[in-house]
Each structure stands twice: as C-alpha cells, then as structure tokens.
Design a protein around this motif. Sequence first.
Motif: not given
Lengths: 338, 523
Positions: A236-248
């Motif tokens: 889900y972290v990878r998914v979140a990254r894919a959504y373009g959320m900020t790393e923070r």
Amino acid sequence: MRTYIIRRLLLGVLVLLGLTLLTFFIARVVPSDPAARWVGPRATLDQIARARVQLGLDKPIYVQYLRYMADLVHGNWGTSIVTHQPVLRDIKIYLPASLELIISGMILAVVIGIPLGVVSAAHKDRAIDHLSRAFSIGAVSLPTFWVAMILQLVFFGYLRLFPLSGELDPAIKLAYPMHQITGSYLFDSLITGNWVVFTNAFSHLILPAVTLAAYPLGLITRMTRSSMLEVLNEDYVRVARAYGMTERRITYLYALKNAIGPTVTVIALTTAYSLAGTFLIEAVFNWPGLGHYAADAVLAADYPAIMGVTILVAIFYIAMNLAVDIVQAILDPRIKAA
Amino acid sequence: MKRGVVRVVIATLILALVVGVTGCAESGNTPPVAVYVSANQVVVFWDPSDSFSNEIIMMNNVYETLLRYDPEANKLTPVLATGYKTSDDGLTWTFDIRKGVKFHTGNELTADAVKASIERTIKRGNGASFIWAPVKDIKVLDPYKIEFDLSYAAPLDLIVASGYGAHIFDPKAVQQNGEDWFSQGHEAGTGPYQLDSFKGKEEVVLKKFDQYWGGWKGKHFDKVVFQEVSEAATRAQMVQAGQADFVDNLPIEQIERLKSDPKVTITQVPSYQNLLGLFNTKKPPLDNKLVRQALSYAVPYDQIIQDIMKGYATQAKGPVPKGLWGHDDSLPQYKLDLDKAKDLLKQAGYPNGGFKLLLTYASGDEIERQIAELTKASFAKLNVNLEIRGMPWEPQWDLGKATKPKDRQDIFVMYWWPDYTTPYSFLYNMFHSEDKVNFNLAYYNNADYDKLIDDGQKISGANRQKAVDLFGQAQKMLVDDAASLYFFDQMYVRAIRSDFQGYKDNPSYPHVVFFYDTHRGSK
C-alpha cells in the motif's frame, strides 16, 4: 471487547495474588529480625519481645500472610518497619516525585525517539541512519548510574548549568512555601503559578529526566525504525507513492500509524518498569522518589514496605499491559477481530 | 493540524528549558535558614517517649530537658529547671521548674506536665526509658516544684539531662489526640523550634517558635531543615556549594579534601564513642585469658590511628572514652608487641598459634573493614587465622545471641556510646553478667566486677568521686582480663559552612546541633 477486558482483569487479580504470596515469603525468609529493626539498635530483649507480639511476628508465617492479605483487602497496607508510618502514606509521599521523573523522562524519550526512528528508517543506510543507530545502541547499553554521574560532572561540575541533586533548593522551598495539591513540585507550582518554584524544580528535573530517558529513548528509536522499515516495504505504500502522494505524508500519516504498534508496547512496558527501576537514578540524584524508598526498604528487609511497592508496581504493570492491548485494538482493527 | 501540535509542544519544551536554566541562578533575599545534612534517616521515632535514634538531632531543637550537660565545664546548666537540690543520701531530688514556659500547643509548662511526661515515658517502656529505672516516685510539691524519690542514689541530674528519653512534652496533647498522635508526625515540645513540615523519613523543616521562653533578640535562624542524603560525595558537594551548613558522617578522604576549601570549616572534638572488639570469653581458645592478652598485643594500634583514622582518633585506654567522667587515664594500654604475644601464646599452650577465629563487623563500615583487614594480617604473623565477616547489624547481633557459645563469633566489633552521660552505660551493657545475652557480647561473667560497678552506680548520685574509684577498679579488671580489644576513642569530625557560627560540639548529645545558639555570620 468487554468480556476480553473482564477476563484480563480477573487474570490480573490472580497474578497479584501469586505475586504477594511469593514476595511475602521471600521477604520473610531473608535472615533478619523485623522486630529488632522496629525497636532500633539499642533495644533491650524485653522491648524486642514486645515488638514481636505487637507486629504479629510470633505467629506462624502463613497466619502472618493471611493477616496481611486481610488487612490489605481492607485498605491497610501495613506499617513500615523503617519509617514507622503506614506504607500507603509513605507511598503517597514518594510516588509523586517518581511519577514526575518518569513522565518527563518518557515524554522526552517519545518526542525524540519516534521521529528519530522514522527519519532513520526513511533514510536507511545513510549517515543519519548510522548516527541514530549508534546513538540508540549507546543509550540502551550505557549503565544509568554512569550516565547520571557523567551528566552531573559535566553539567554541574564544569558548566554549573544545572543543580547537582535534589528536587528543589531548600532555600527556595522555604522562601516560597507552596500549597501541595498532587505532591509534585513541578506540577503544583505550575498550576498555582508559582514561577520561582517551577523554574527551580524544572532545572532540578532536567538531568535525572535525561538520564531516565536514555534507555527508553534507545529502545523506542530502534523499535520504531525496524517496524517502519517493514511497513515501508508494504504494497500500500507503493500504491500511495504511485498515487503521487508526498513522501512526508506517506511516512508520517500512513506508514507511522501502522508501524507504531510495537513502539506503543515498548513505551508502556518501559514506563511501568521505570517505576521500580529508577532507584539507581534516584540514588545518584538524591531524588526523593519511590525507587529510593524501595531500595531502602530492601536493604532494611522492611517487608511491609517491600510488599507495598511490589503490589503497586504490579498493579501499574497490569494496568499498563491492559492499556496497551486496548490501544493496539484501536490502532489495528485486525487485533479486535482476532 | 497535527504538525501544529507537535510544533507547539517542541516550542514549549525549548522555552521551558531556557527558563529552567536561567532559573537555577542564585536567588537573593531568603530568610535565614540553616540546613543540616545527615547520612541517616532524619526521623525513626516521632514519639519523644520512644525516641532512641537519629531523630534526637532534630528533637533536641523541638523538645527540652530539665538540665543540659556541659562537658567543657563538667557541670549541668539549667534549661526547663532553674535549679535543683539533692538530699545527702542522694535519694531525694527536688527541681524548680522554670516559670512562663509555653509548649508549642499553647499550654503552660508546670510540674504536673513534667511528672506526666516522665511517667508516660516510663509506662511505655520503649526506647531509652530504662534510664528512669532508679526512680521510685515523682511528687508534685507545688505547680513549679517537683520531687523525685529514688530507690538508690543514681545520678539523676545526668539522667534528666539525657538526650534520649528525658524530653518534656505537653501531656495534654496526648490526652486530647490519642496515644498515637506523636507517632503520626506531631510534636508538643517547649524548644526554640517547632515543626513546620516533614516529608517521609528524610526531611524535616522546623520554624522558630515565637513564644520561646529564651526570646528571639539575638541572631538566630528562622528555619532549620534536616535532610537525609545517603551519598557521602553528594553531602561533601553540598557543604562546598553552600547548600548545607552542617554535614555529618563524612569519610576521612572527603574530610581531607574539604580541608583546603575556605568556604568549609572542619571541626573536631573528642567524642564519647569508642570502637571495641569484644572477645568471646566463653569459647576456646579465647576462654583463656592468656590467649586474649596475646591477641591484644597483636593489634597494630598505631597503624589504625595513623593510617586508617588519619589521626581522628586516639588509642583507647579501657572501655570508657577519654573525656567522659569515670575514664581512668592511669589504665595500662596494650601496644603492638608480637614477641610478647608469641610468649603469651606459648604459655597458654599454643606455641605455634594454629587456631581459627571469626570476627564480625558492621558491613558497609569502611573503617571497621580496614581495621579487620589489618588485624587479620597481624594475627597471621602468630599463625592465627582470622576470618573476617561484614554483616548487617541484625544478623550480626543474632549470631552474637546464638544459644550455644560455640556457635557465636569470636570477636564482635562494634561502637558504643552512652545513653546518658555516664561510664556505667559502657561498663554495664557490655560487661555486666546477663542471664540472656543482650549487649554483653563478650559474655563476660565476673561477680566481683558486677559488684564494683553496681555499687558505683548506686552511689554516683551522692558521692561521684567514690563512684569514679569503683569504676576505675572495675576497668582495671577488664583490661587485665582482656575481655575486649579496645581499638580507639573516636573524634567527631564535622564539615560546616565557614559562615555558620556559634556551633559547639557537645559529645553528650552526639551529632546534635542546638540551632538556637547558631547564626549566619561573615565568612
């Protein structure tokens, strides 16, 4: 959930019972004569004999235990052999100073430890990670009494920044009498707006609180780091990254919430442990807390006081454990389901 | 939102840190306060009738006695009694009670209160109440005159001046509040200071009693704080930093270090405390007087005084410390003389030593441990194997009281100091024969000796010189019989703040500071 809590509470009572039994017998088989201790070093034989009857020590040990438990149920925690005061009253005197120290030390450990662990995990194998790991290993492995003395040497001996020991300067205490509410100088002075006492009490608190924070700080940092590392590899972290959320946002909002579980357990258990484990710190800083009281009690084989402190710590432990489980269930719905 | 909270918390912590640091700067304008820092628990017993421990340091500022002993002048000074008379036979003593003295409770001191105080102490039978054993009857002659009838001519003037068990309190306070009232942490004395607050066993604060009969015209402290600080290094730092006026029980290394600090003054005065090593006179081979004498010649006394005590002690002459009345300076002393020791062992039938002994001492006491080590090394030269064992007081004492003499230790090392100012305390407690062992841990049993000291005690109230003679003869017996090793008479060494003035060490009241006599002066 409710049946779960009730079951845990009943189990807690059983644990307490077993503990009192064990502590009572261990404290009483130690070669020592509480009656002689009670009347003091210069007593006559007759005085000791009278004290033995007065304290009920002439009865068989199981009768003594049953009597003790009966009194305990009625709210009488016995009378200390050393102070000649009711144990509960002694605990009320010494507990606030310990809680003050533990709470401030734990706040320090949490406020620094969690962000440090997170940063360390987010920057795995980089300079900051190595630094934080070295720091946390050091914090966990250095003996507390050594840390305490080094802090005293540096901050009192050389820099004169903080006072050496005690809870408050005697002169300040006498010049600014204070209304006692909780028994903690820091808290009472804060709510009554007694700033001179507050600043003085605060400066006395810093070194012991830092010393106390060292061990949990190291643990919290390492625990947070390792569970963060696990979580950061989840899908889900990878998914979140894919959504373009900020790393923070990913790290602090989504990953931390899922990684915090083990850390909460560590925080709760070290807090409970500190209640009895502060005695080295309290001895070096001459901090009038429960650890100080417990250490004196053990040295004097003061069994009512030893029992009192043990029961208190056990209750605290059981309560903390229960609180952890409840918090875990709130944080992670999977636990509730199970 | 969340981040905002975190920022506020961090900002508050930093702010508090800064405030905290600046807050530990010196604060001015505080009322004159004296701080007494002790290694021991400040209060063990709150009840003046039971008191027999460290609390006498605090209590002698809260309570008063009829008379007080002045060791320098060797006489008694009036406190709550303005004068006293004794009959020729020493059996009747009359005291005039001071008028216009108020208890901290507001009630007035009368002869009735004195009678009730002492009778309560006797009735409770705790602590040092045994000092009143010779008292048969107490009569109130008028509101300010009291008579004591004794069963023998004991030194009642010294008994009423005792630092333990002789404090006068307001008996009405107990009648109104119950027998346990004192023990719950209350007081009802007449002294210059009254209880302000206390925290557990380790801190007591006293404040001045405005209506004190002595008045408050001179320079005095308004408040006095008594604190327990168990770490010796911390105590030493406190007196250097000006946080303590008076510090007790410092190890000799710390004293040596503090000597060079101009802010600290080191005082020393001969005390009434001595260190003995009681021989088990009932167990072979120490039941043989020659063996005990031999071992008495095998202790390195000078080395103990010079190297361990750094001169803060003198080798003892018999069991009564120098400076206390009844001490006999003409008594012989054993000196280190291994040849003589070997000779005596040979006479006793141990030409090559070859026996084992157990010495017990108080664990945690560095001085006793070092002395035990030195003695062990010296005894080894006689081929006597000395096992040394540090023990907490209760087990050490229990071993000494074991039913069979052969199960007990061979040498019992302990300090002794008198209950009130009398040599009888030393001579009776440690060497008078006992049916059941209490403090005669030499198990010494000598009817002639018993008679000498009992006769001495029974006339010491009427003819003190005669008593001194009898006590002297008894001590000669003890030294010749070598019932004990007499290591040293101790000095009391104190570290006090240099601007703490008016303090005089009074060995009759060990470790007590009469704070009313002290004040803050210039450095």
